[in-house]
Scaffold this motif. Structure first.
Motif, short mmCIF file in Angstrom:
data_model
loop_
_atom_site.label_atom_id
_atom_site.label_comp_id
_atom_site.label_asym_id
_atom_site.label_seq_id
_atom_site.Cartn_x
_atom_site.Cartn_y
_atom_site.Cartn_z
N SER A 183 0.86 -1.09 -0.03
CA SER A 183 -0.06 -0.01 -0.05
C SER A 183 0.93 1.22 0.03
CB SER A 183 -1.03 -0.09 1.05
OG SER A 183 -1.41 1.32 1.37
N ILE A 184 2.01 1.33 0.82
CA ILE A 184 2.65 2.45 0.58
C ILE A 184 3.68 2.50 -0.52
CG2 ILE A 184 4.90 3.60 1.80
CD1 ILE A 184 3.88 1.94 4.56
N LYS A 185 3.88 1.37 -0.88
CA LYS A 185 4.50 1.48 -2.18
C LYS A 185 3.53 2.15 -3.44
CE LYS A 185 8.19 -1.79 -1.84
NZ LYS A 185 8.71 -3.30 -2.25
N ARG A 186 2.37 1.93 -3.48
CA ARG A 186 1.32 2.42 -4.27
C ARG A 186 1.08 3.81 -4.01
NH1 ARG A 186 -2.39 -1.63 -3.56
NH2 ARG A 186 -3.17 -0.70 -1.82
N ASN A 187 0.93 4.42 -2.57
CA ASN A 187 0.57 5.58 -2.23
C ASN A 187 1.79 6.53 -2.16
OD1 ASN A 187 -2.13 4.75 -2.38
ND2 ASN A 187 -2.13 4.36 -0.15
N GLY A 188 2.98 5.88 -1.97
CA GLY A 188 3.86 6.74 -1.82
C GLY A 188 4.30 7.52 -0.37
N VAL A 189 3.07 7.57 0.40
CA VAL A 189 3.25 7.96 1.87
C VAL A 189 2.35 7.47 2.67
CG1 VAL A 189 3.69 10.46 0.91
CG2 VAL A 189 1.44 9.59 1.15
N SER B 85 0.66 14.64 10.85
CA SER B 85 -0.36 14.69 9.83
C SER B 85 -0.43 16.06 8.82
CB SER B 85 -1.98 14.53 10.26
OG SER B 85 -2.34 15.80 10.60
N VAL B 86 0.13 17.10 9.55
CA VAL B 86 0.37 18.37 8.95
C VAL B 86 1.58 18.13 7.98
CG1 VAL B 86 1.21 20.79 9.36
CG2 VAL B 86 -0.64 19.72 10.61
N ASP B 87 2.88 17.53 8.51
CA ASP B 87 4.07 17.21 7.86
C ASP B 87 3.66 16.30 6.59
OD1 ASP B 87 5.57 18.19 9.88
OD2 ASP B 87 6.17 16.48 10.51
N MET B 88 2.66 15.54 6.63
CA MET B 88 2.39 14.96 5.38
C MET B 88 1.57 15.80 4.41
SD MET B 88 -0.06 11.21 5.08
CE MET B 88 -1.64 12.20 5.19
N GLU C 273 -1.89 24.85 2.06
CA GLU C 273 -3.08 25.70 2.48
C GLU C 273 -3.72 24.93 3.58
OE1 GLU C 273 -4.35 28.98 2.61
OE2 GLU C 273 -2.38 29.01 1.48
N HIS C 274 -4.17 23.65 3.39
CA HIS C 274 -4.67 22.79 4.34
C HIS C 274 -3.60 22.48 5.69
CE1 HIS C 274 -7.00 21.79 0.95
NE2 HIS C 274 -8.03 21.76 1.85
N ALA C 275 -2.47 22.18 5.35
CA ALA C 275 -1.52 22.26 6.27
C ALA C 275 -1.57 23.46 7.33
CB ALA C 275 -0.11 21.97 5.75
N LYS C 276 -1.31 24.47 6.45
CA LYS C 276 -1.47 25.91 7.59
C LYS C 276 -2.52 26.13 8.28
CE LYS C 276 -1.23 30.45 6.08
NZ LYS C 276 -1.06 31.39 4.94
N VAL C 277 -3.63 26.00 7.88
CA VAL C 277 -4.77 26.10 8.52
C VAL C 277 -4.92 25.23 9.74
CG1 VAL C 277 -7.23 26.04 8.43
CG2 VAL C 277 -6.19 26.89 6.61
#
Ligand code: ADP
Ligand code: MG
Length: 350
Positions: free
Chosen positions: A68-74, A293-296, A304-308
């Protein structure tokens, strides 16, 4: 030379699919909070949740997680418990990092205003070997009563970690890299780690490079932490030093950690605790996982989402002072989440 982890492209509609590994202990409850907040903030993320059972005999769920991580990258990750009594059980956490070749772990340790702590204004970037070193998991009992454990240092991995540290310093206008070691005793292994860092430092003349022995480093950290800027070290020293610094700043519940390889990235709480004793009591500090989760989000370019979300975390911690017991408060985990949701309801990103 390519230095940064490949960033996965977004799918149709600008959404990213991310692997979520809740792990044991407080992991599942912390993940519920992340999902509530992401949904509320309208983050374009679809989670693929995979539970890894640490007691299962086979490695099916681990393999599934890796795929799953190989597919999604994160991935966003809680800690998977490894029982120390069971000698045949290998750590799924270590196996995951090895399989995905996540060779470096980065923890940016910064003091939080308004959180009681031993020292103020700490700002240290801890960069650590994540795949070999003392975590090679090569232990054996050669003769009854004689146990040997191998610490593996390779020139290639040591130089990938050191290069990451120097490049990080250059990219972020940091002044100094300190390589931490015990080369006076472990002359070959730590000697190589130090030698590699010394050699690479020549390519970065604008960044000062010094080195410090691990025991002295611990003493210097608790008495005079401001002398440190970026730190570069082997695996076991890294976990010890990161716990020392997190302790100076306010404990296990605040800081996030990032694991990178050339292709994949995993985001998690910095000190990687399972928190079994405090699970299900609504007292775990959710901030470390929220910061992960913000790092991700930042990694994926959802700035923008990370900042908010990160501003809402800051306001909750520093302005509204909603603190869980681990940092001297008397609020619950859900008090923090409700406060963050209240702040977000006023400024949703579309
Ligand atoms: P491990 O997974 O290594 O066994 P523990 O679960 O024992 O780690 O965690 C170490 C300490 O940090 C414990 O006292 C635990 O309660 C505390 N801790 C870890 N994470 C959190 C958190 N998110 N909030 C509050 N306390 C935490
Ligand atoms: Mg631990």
């Amino acid at each position: 030379k390519k230095l940064l982890t490949r960033i996965p492209g977004a799918q149709y509609g600008g959404r990213h699919s991310c692997t979520m590994l809740p792990g044991g202990g407080i992991g599942p409850e912390l993940m519920t909070y992340v999902r509530d907040i992401f949904q509320y903030a309208g983050c374009p993320i679809d989670f693929e949740v995979i539970d890894i059972d640490p007691t299962s005999a086979g490695n099916d769920d681990l393999d599934y997680a890796i795929m799953s991580i190989k597919r999604n990258g994160v991935a966003l990750k809680g800690n998977i418990e490894t029982k120390s009594e069971d000698i045949d059980a290998t750590s799924r956490n270590v196996a995951l990092r090895n399989e995905l070749d996540l060779f470096v772990n980065v923890i940016h340790t910064r003091s939080f205003e308004g959180v009681p702590s031993r020292h103020k204004d700490i700002d240290i970037v801890l960069i650590r070997q994540n795949t070999d070193g003392e975590y090679a998991m090569l232990e054996h009992e050669s003769v009854r009563g004689i146990v040997e454990s191998m610490k593996v240092v390779t020139e290639e991995n040591a130089s990938r970690v050191a290069r990451y540290a120097f490049d990080y310093a250059r990219r972020n206008n940091r002044k100094r890299v300190t390589t931490v070691h015990k080369a006076n005793i472990m002359k070959l292994s730590d000697g190589l780690f130090l030698e590699v860092a010394n050699k690479l430092s020549k390519e970065y003349p604008e960044i000062e490079h010094n080195n410090m022995i691990i025991d002295n480093t611990c003493m210097q950290l608790v008495s005079n932490p401001k002398q440190f800027d970026v730190m570069n070290m082997t695996n076991l020293y890294g976990t010890i030093v990161s716990n020392v610094i997190c302790g100076l700043i306010g404990g296990a519940g605040l800081l996030s950690g990032r694991n990178y390889g050339d292709h994949y990235a995993i985001f998690e709480p910095g000190t990687r605790n399972t928190g079994t004793a405090i699970a299900g009591k609504n007292i775990a500090n959710p901030i470390a996982m929220l910061n992960a989760s913000v790092d991700m989000l930042n990694h994926l370019g959802h700035r923008e989402h990370a900042k908010v979300i990160s501003q809402a975390i800051h306001q909750t911690l520093v302005v509204d002072r909603i603190h869980t017991p681990d940092i001297g408060g008397n609020h619950s985990s859900t008090d923090i989440i409700e406060n963050i949701l209240r702040i977000l309801s006023k400024k949703r990103v579309h």
